[in-house]
Scaffold this motif. Structure first.
Motif, PDB file in Angstrom:
ATOM      1  N   ALA A 192       0.853  -1.187   0.000  1.00 57.63           N
ATOM      2  CA  ALA A 192       0.000   0.000   0.000  1.00 57.63           C
ATOM      3  C   ALA A 192       0.890   1.239   0.000  1.00 57.63           C
ATOM      4  O   ALA A 192       0.731   2.139   0.811  1.00 57.63           O
ATOM      5  N   TYR A 252     -16.632  10.779   1.777  1.00 58.20           N
ATOM      6  CA  TYR A 252     -16.214   9.384   1.701  1.00 58.20           C
ATOM      7  C   TYR A 252     -17.105   8.413   2.469  1.00 58.20           C
ATOM      8  O   TYR A 252     -17.323   7.296   2.037  1.00 58.20           O
ATOM      9  N   ASP A 312     -11.894   1.829  -1.955  1.00 62.84           N
ATOM     10  CA  ASP A 312     -12.104   1.389  -3.347  1.00 62.84           C
ATOM     11  C   ASP A 312     -11.734  -0.078  -3.523  1.00 62.84           C
ATOM     12  O   ASP A 312     -12.451  -0.839  -4.178  1.00 62.84           O
ATOM     13  N   ASP A 313     -10.572  -0.473  -2.940  1.00 61.82           N
ATOM     14  CA  ASP A 313     -10.141  -1.868  -3.032  1.00 61.82           C
ATOM     15  C   ASP A 313     -11.185  -2.802  -2.418  1.00 61.82           C
ATOM     16  O   ASP A 313     -11.495  -3.857  -2.963  1.00 61.82           O
ATOM     17  N   ASN A 354       2.200   9.358 -10.277  1.00 62.94           N
ATOM     18  CA  ASN A 354       1.966   7.918 -10.250  1.00 62.94           C
ATOM     19  C   ASN A 354       3.278   7.200 -10.514  1.00 62.94           C
ATOM     20  O   ASN A 354       3.964   7.514 -11.481  1.00 62.94           O
ATOM     21  N   ASN A 374       2.716   4.785  -0.564  1.00 60.55           N
ATOM     22  CA  ASN A 374       2.252   6.128  -0.911  1.00 60.55           C
ATOM     23  C   ASN A 374       3.397   7.045  -1.302  1.00 60.55           C
ATOM     24  O   ASN A 374       3.302   8.257  -1.194  1.00 60.55           O
ATOM     25  N   GLN A 423       2.139   9.354  -3.909  1.00 60.42           N
ATOM     26  CA  GLN A 423       1.341  10.465  -3.372  1.00 60.42           C
ATOM     27  C   GLN A 423       2.226  11.570  -2.813  1.00 60.42           C
ATOM     28  O   GLN A 423       1.934  12.751  -2.980  1.00 60.42           O
ATOM     29  N   ASN A 438      -8.403   4.970  -0.937  1.00 60.33           N
ATOM     30  CA  ASN A 438      -7.936   3.907  -1.841  1.00 60.33           C
ATOM     31  C   ASN A 438      -8.324   2.534  -1.316  1.00 60.33           C
ATOM     32  O   ASN A 438      -8.752   1.668  -2.069  1.00 60.33           O
ATOM     33  N   LEU A 483      -6.297   9.945   1.898  1.00 59.12           N
ATOM     34  CA  LEU A 483      -6.227   9.389   0.540  1.00 59.12           C
ATOM     35  C   LEU A 483      -6.041   7.876   0.579  1.00 59.12           C
ATOM     36  O   LEU A 483      -6.658   7.146  -0.195  1.00 59.12           O
ATOM     37  N   GLU A 484      -5.186   7.419   1.500  1.00 57.57           N
ATOM     38  CA  GLU A 484      -4.946   5.976   1.613  1.00 57.57           C
ATOM     39  C   GLU A 484      -6.201   5.236   2.028  1.00 57.57           C
ATOM     40  O   GLU A 484      -6.479   4.153   1.521  1.00 57.57           O
TER      41      GLU A 484
END
Lengths: 120, 602
Positions: free
Chosen positions: B63, B573, B527-528, B73, B65, B68, B524, B520-521
């Motif tokens: 994971a 979120y 989303d995962d 990217n 970052n 970031q 993410n 942000l993490e």
């Protein structure tokens, strides 16, 4: 000397201990292979998940897969000819192919076939 | 002389951090989650690159970052970092590495063997063990001399939180030993065909790690008992495998000047100084650097350049601007959990956000209401009993210990599947069971066992930091697909994955801090999880300075920075959320944990 070739389904490893469940048949067969080697038998195993090229490059194995699919594995070739498919051989069968007799050892009965496919 | 005065002198003495003087080829940054490994590794990489060195910055955290932090990217291939000459970066992505490995095996037979057969091979190679070994191979490839590494003077590793990293660094030895003891083709070499060929690479990796001329390990900690204790444990475990060249960095220290007229700042200062004075003995002999707490978020090049430099310019804060925050407490969130009478509560998030503390606080809050609770952790580095520091009716505590679980699994397989084997067959099975791969299976099985308990009572699970937890979920998904494939024709079955996906059975709580990168993490991770069919039930924002209403300029600046992050979680979120304050005391002990979940502001 006769060569026995065992074409395994896609396995994590030869005993399947890395899979989500351990397949009793695989554990038993791995022990049988080790035993056969001790008797001087020339026996090789190929794992579909690790050596797919060995399957693709052998015309007999390739056409077997095309006809019956990977669920029909394992496939056992003796001197290049199909000797058994769909289950693992027992010690008596291994000995028979290799032209020696098992002394008093009770041959294990063949168990049900299992796909043996485990994600690892 | 007081400790903080020593720190000031110490930092004035030197223009460069000790851990960066005469840097060797390999620098490893490790430590408990949230201590600032990534920021410090990035800052160190920038500093070395700007002195003309060619530097490769590598993240081994699934994971990661690092991207970031630089605002770009990166991903699973080496790229040059814009605006910094000589700096390149790579994020080892286990999933991508596994895909590369799968392609290498499968591509030669694609179109040659039937499609269904090829698909079967790919499925077989989609489990956690393939993923781990593929990533591990990428890692060891960086430790040997090759075309890949020849272009760099220094390779800096930003590692995953401790538990995962210790395993990664121990694996070269484990695999070398395994290959050494193995009997050629009979060994369970996992999904890596021809692993024999890797032997020289692993041996070279072991040598590189143990060579003080080439490798330096930098333990990063905060001035907190827990992170210092973890640094001490890591120090010993890694020294045991020969990684002897170790440095210590203590990050985020609050200086005495910030404590005036602010009881929270004073409490933090005193807590930190007490922790520094009680530093574990084994760490005392290590060369040590101190980095002061900064008022800004560590994102972007300018912020990173300032991290390793003292007397960073302070942004003035208007002292009278009000910090207003009305947010639900953790205790209010627990009302919704308690209503169901039983179920699995999983806390997930980046390392260091306080999952262990909050898991303990939720378990204490539930048990306090007379509900039966089992508090457990899948984080090999977590210490629930240290956090609880007491016992409570209705509350049982356990942990999934990878070593104990692996041993239990080995014994179980030998006793059942190995029962009828002859001596030779049994020896072979024992050999295979020594494969490092079996740990993944054993941990997954322990995880499944605990999930089943949640049908009758509450199970509160503190998980390992994100990357490791994703791999565990991956194993859960692979198991589910395997069962689904075998159970055709209307047979009823229930896999752990289905339990995780059922909101009546499982509530996933995402834990974060009110800072840019952690939010942000967590997004993410959300989303995962959604991709895996798991919908997080709530978010918890931990260690909020804003909720504590501070007066010191530095803390007020940090509190103000928090407000829009909290808004983004509350309005964007999450479905529901809670905010937990930064307390004056370290939240250890049952009374303190209850206070934590019920705190609603001054």
């Amino acid at each position: 000397m006769t060569t026995i070739q065992v074409f395994d389904p896609a396995l994590c490893c030869s005993t399947g201990v890395c899979g989500v469940d351990v397949d009793q048949e695989l554990v038993g067969f791995s022990a049988d292979v080790e035993w056969a080697k001790q008797q001087g038998v020339n026996i090789e195993r190929f794992n579909l998940a690790q050596q797919p090229l060995a399957f693709a490059e052998n015309a007999t194995v390739k056409s077997f897969l095309e006809r019956s699919g990977s669920d029909a594995l394992p496939l056992i070739l003796v001197a290049g000819d199909i000797a058994l498919a769909g289950r693992y051989p027992n010690r008596a069968e291994l000995a028979h192919w290799a032209n020696f007799t098992v002394a008093t050892e009770a041959a294990e009965p063949a168990k049900k076939c299992c796909s043996g496919s485990k994600s690892c | 002389m007081l400790f903080w005065q020593q720190i000031v002198l110490n930092t004035q003495d030197q223009s460069i951090m000790k851990f960066l003087t005469q840097p060797p080829r390999f620098l490893f940054f490790t430590g408990k989650g949230g201590v600032g490994k990534t920021s410090i590794a990035c800052a160190a990489a920038i500093q070395l690159a700007e002195t003309g060195q060619r530097v490769l910055l590598v993240s081994t955290d699934p994971a990661s970052n690092v991207g970031q932090v630089f605002g770009i990217n990166i991903g699973n291939h080496i790229i040059a970092i814009p605006n910094i000459t000589g700096l390149s970066a790579l994020e080892i992505d286990p999933q991508a590495a596994a895909q590369v490995y799968r392609n290498r095996i499968v591509d030669p037979v694609r179109g040659v063997l039937p499609d269904s057969v090829v698909k079967g091979i790919e499925e077989q190679l989609s489990g956690a063990c393939t993923t781990e070994i593929a990533a591990f191979n990428e890692f060891t490839a960086l430790l040997i001399d090759s075309v890949l590494t020849a272009d760099y003077d220094h390779i800096i590793f930003d590692t995953a939180p401790t538990g995962h990293t210790i395993r990664l660094l121990q694996l070269p030895t484990a695999w070398s030993d395994f290959l050494e003891a193995g009997k050629g083709d009979s060994s369970c070499l996992g999904p890596l065909a021809g692993l024999e060929k890797q032997r020289s690479q692993y041996t070279a990796a072991v040598d590189a790690l143990a060579d003080p001329v080439r490798t330096r390990l930098i333990l990063v900690a905060r001035a907190q008992q827990t992170t210092l204790r973890e640094a001490a444990r890591t120090h010993e475990e890694l020294a045991a495998i020969g990684l002897l060249q170790q440095y210590l960095v203590i990050n985020g220290i609050l200086l005495a000047g910030e404590t005036e007229g602010d009881s929270l700042a004073l409490a933090i200062f005193e807590r930190e100084q007490a922790a520094l004075n009680a530093i574990p003995d084994v760490l005392k002999t290590l060369p040590c650097d101190y980095i002061m707490l900064k008022p800004f978020n560590l994102v972007g090049l300018d912020a990173l350049r300032q991290l390793l430099i003292e007397s960073a310019p302070q942004t003035p804060v208007a002292m009278d601007s009000p910090i207003e925050l009305n947010a639900p407490t953790l205790s209010e969130l627990v009302n919704g959990i308690a209503a169901d009478g039983h179920g699995l509560v999983m806390l997930m998030g980046k390392g260091g956000v306080g999952k262990t503390t909050l898991a303990a606080a939720i378990a204490v809050e539930l048990a306090h209401r007379g509900l039966p609770v089992h508090l457990t952790t899948s984080d090999p580095a977590a210490h629930l009993t240290e956090t609880l520091n007491g016992v409570l009716d209705n509350l049982t505590v356990s942990r999934i210990d990878p070593h104990a679980e692996t041993e239990r699994y080995r014994q179980h397989v030998l006793d059942t599947k190995g029962a009828k084997l002859d001596t030779q067959g049994r020896a072979l099975l024992e050999e295979d069971l020594r494969s490092p791969c079996t740990e993944e299976i054993a941990v997954f099985q322990a995880f499944s066992r605990i999930i089943r308990e949640a049908g009758k009572k509450f199970v509160v699970m503190d998980t390992a930091p994100t990357g490791h937890t994703l791999l565990l979920l991956d194993a859960t998904g692979a198991y589910h697909r395997e069962v689904a494939r075998q159970m055709t024709g209307g047979i009823h079955y229930l896999t752990p994955m289905m339990q995780l996906q059922d909101p009546k059975q499982t509530k996933v709580l995402l834990v974060t801090l009110a800072e840019t990168t952690p939010v942000l993490e967590a997004a993410n991770l959300q989303d995962d999880l959604r991709r895996a069919g798991i919908e997080p039930w709530a978010w918890i924002i931990n260690n909020s300075v804003a909720l504590a209403q501070p007066h010191s300029p530095l803390l007020r600046q940090r509190a103000l920075n928090e407000l829009d992050k909290i808004t983004s979680v509350a309005d964007g979120y999450s479905q529901r959320y809670a905010v937990v304050p930064l307390l004056k005391k370290e939240p250890v002990g049952i009374g303190c944990l209850l206070e934590l979940s019920r705190y609603a502001g001054d």
